[in-house]
Design an enzyme around this catalytic site. Structure first.
Site, short mmCIF file in Angstrom:
data_model
loop_
_atom_site.label_atom_id
_atom_site.label_comp_id
_atom_site.label_asym_id
_atom_site.label_seq_id
_atom_site.Cartn_x
_atom_site.Cartn_y
_atom_site.Cartn_z
N LYS A 1 1.08 -1.42 -0.04
CA LYS A 1 0.15 -0.25 -0.13
C LYS A 1 0.73 0.95 0.01
CE LYS A 1 -4.42 -1.98 0.63
NZ LYS A 1 -5.55 -1.54 -0.31
N ASP B 1 -8.64 -0.54 5.97
CA ASP B 1 -8.99 -1.87 7.21
C ASP B 1 -7.42 -2.06 8.03
OD1 ASP B 1 -11.27 -3.33 6.57
OD2 ASP B 1 -10.88 -3.22 4.22
#
Length: 402
Positions: free
Chosen positions: A76, A119
């Site tokens: 990410k 998340d």
């Protein structure tokens, strides 16, 4: 469960898709990110796993280890930071791209606020990038995000907003807060009227494929690639780059997601973006998404050969296999979502029917991507039965051998 995508095509990369996401823009993202202190200077390693390949009766098995991409511990770090950077450049086209994440425009950005649902890993990456650029960051967390992940995000300077409900509810709340306060959503999932930033996030993920092509000497690196599902952004970013590079000679793509968060599988059945059929409650937190990103689906609908769902236990087993190493294989720390691609492969190779449907045999060369390390160390230890640090110690010893 496994479904073949009857619309998967082996054709040159369509111009329609290239106009949205291309090798050129991925390489630009790679250059711009290369100077950021939050990311590794070198390409993440592509490890061969000869022992496991032999046990599975495959010609070759490799794993791209994104746990080493950044101190943030996941792939990410490629998506949210480059999306933030490109958004800042849209607002301030005169800024030097490589100076934004170095904080040299912090004074101009001090009142600019970005927000996202997460998340865990996406929010942590956005928070770190916002901190370094000098702007403000708000992260919306749903009920299932652990306190451990919350602390890691807060440590990067973000303001945390907690809600009840699941990931999709947190996406809705982030959009509501952004509209109310005039903040900018930086999300990896698209929706009606919101595509530019999710496209930029996916473009950042193309860096993984760029490195892979280099590490393979320009040759098609494998016959099969197992990719994590989620909202579809990672798969779209990697597939877009490899499809443009190899055209009709592209590898076979298999996308893996949790049984209870099967939005991509359901989209394949419907042949349009669809919602998950289950509870969207999985130990694979990064893949626990109830709705596919419509923009990502535009890339996946004609490129993914098979969509596959797996149980949580399969992911845990894959984490343990990677941690064990041995038989010539390096021990690797893979988080719950990070091991999902390998889990799909292991499930397939235990079932002759599945392996046959996927065209897996003794001539197959398979790539999986470990998308995260132990981003929740206590969860990792519970799943694997050993600490991440102990696995890394054995990894270091393995790498030190002549």
């Amino acid at each position: 469960m496994l479904i073949a995508n009857k619309h998967a095509a082996r054709i040159p990369y369509p111009d329609e898709l290239r106009s949205i996401m291309s090798i050129e823009r991925a390489e630009q993202s790679r250059r711009w990110l290369s100077g950021w202190s939050g990311i590794a200077r070198a390409a993440t390693p592509l490890h061969e796993l000869p022992g496991l390949a032999a046990r599975l009766k495959l010609a070759w098995l490799g794993i791209k280890d994104e746990s080493l991409r950044s101190p943030l511990g996941s792939f990410k770090a490629l998506g949210a930071p480059v999306a933030l950077l490109r958004q800042v450049l849209r607002l301030h086209p005169g800024f030097d791209p490589e100076s934004v994440l170095a904080g040299r425009h912090a004074e101009a950005l001090k009142d600019y606020t970005v927000i996202s649902a997460t998340d865990g890993n996406h929010g942590r990456a956005l928070a770190a990038a916002a901190r370094d650029a000098g702007c403000r960051c708000v992260i919306v967390l749903h009920a299932r995000v652990s306190a451990e992940r919350e602390r890691a995000i807060a440590a990067c300077g973000a303001r945390i907003v907690r809600i009840a409900g699941n990931y999709d509810a947190s996406v809705t709340e982030a959009a509501r807060l952004a509209a109310e306060h005039g903040w900018q959503v930086v999300s990896d999932t698209s929706y009606d009227g919101y595509e530019d930033i999710p496209r930029d996030v996916m473009q950042g993920y193309g860096v993984i494929a760029s490195e892979l092509v280099e590490q393979s000497g320009g040759r098609p690196p494998c016959t099969h690639v197992f990719l994590q599902g989620g909202v579809g952004g990672l798969a779209a970013g990697v597939i877009g780059y490899l499809w443009e590079t190899y055209g009709a000679r592209r590898p076979r793509f298999i996308v893996v997601e949790p049984d209870q968060a099967d939005c991509l599988y359901q989209s394949a059945l419907a042949q349009s973006p669809a919602c998950a059929s289950g509870s969207v409650d999985s130990i694979m937190a990064g893949l626990a998404c109830g709705e596919v990103s419509p923009l990502a689906w535009r890339f996946l609908r004609n490129s993914v050969d098979h969509f596959m769902t797996i149980a949580d236990d399969a992911a845990i087993q894959a984490m343990r296999v990677l941690a064990a190493g041995g038989h010539g294989d390096i021990p690797i720390v893979a988080g719950e979502s990070g091991a999902a691609g390998l889990a799909g492969l292991l499930v397939s190779m235990r079932d002759e029917t599945l392996a046959g449907a996927l065209g897996l045999d003794a001539d197959s060369r398979v790539l999986v991507i470990n998308t995260e390390g132990a981003t929740a160390p206590s969860v990792y230890e519970q799943c694997v039965g050993m600490t991440a640090s102990s696995v890394l110690s054995r990894q270091e010893a393995c790498l030190a051998r002549p």
